[in-house]
Motif scaffolding. Sequence first.
Motif: not given
Length: 176
Positions: A84-91, A144-151
Amino acid sequence: MCQGLELLPVTCLERVKELKARLGHFLLKQELNLMGLSNKSGKLKAEDALMWNTSFQNLLSHKDGLCIFQAFLISEHSEENIAFYLACEDYKNTKTSSKLCSKAKIIYEEFIDNDAPREVNLDHETKCITKKNMVQPTASCFELAQSKIYTLMEKDCYPRFLKSTLYMELSRQTKP
């Protein structure tokens, strides 16, 4: 291939798939050699592996560190977090608005929707905010979602990774 997996770099995905089948009870040194990451192969510098324990960002920003962390998450059955984190980075790097909409839909259905096949662990409020952002997706709609998963990964998965046999053996092999 599962949706979302195609967003990972091909060489890293191949390494992770290779490790997924083997990580269990095989000797770690053999696994690292298969990945081409053993210090004996000269492909991984001692300082690289040792720098991964200084910060989570150092781990994620290093190609081999990211692959090893992905393999670790696969062994813990939580690979959806890094995917998910990498998909968000690509997005976030998507240039056209038409592609933003289609990618946003894929990411949402793959990782956030209640029946998502690789649902990430997000609180209700974050899911609601992200769902509202889906009405008109922008480059920041998953922020926000990416930040939560990163944390979550930084506070939970990363410390376990640093204590794992996988990392301990790798750092032992690479010490100068």
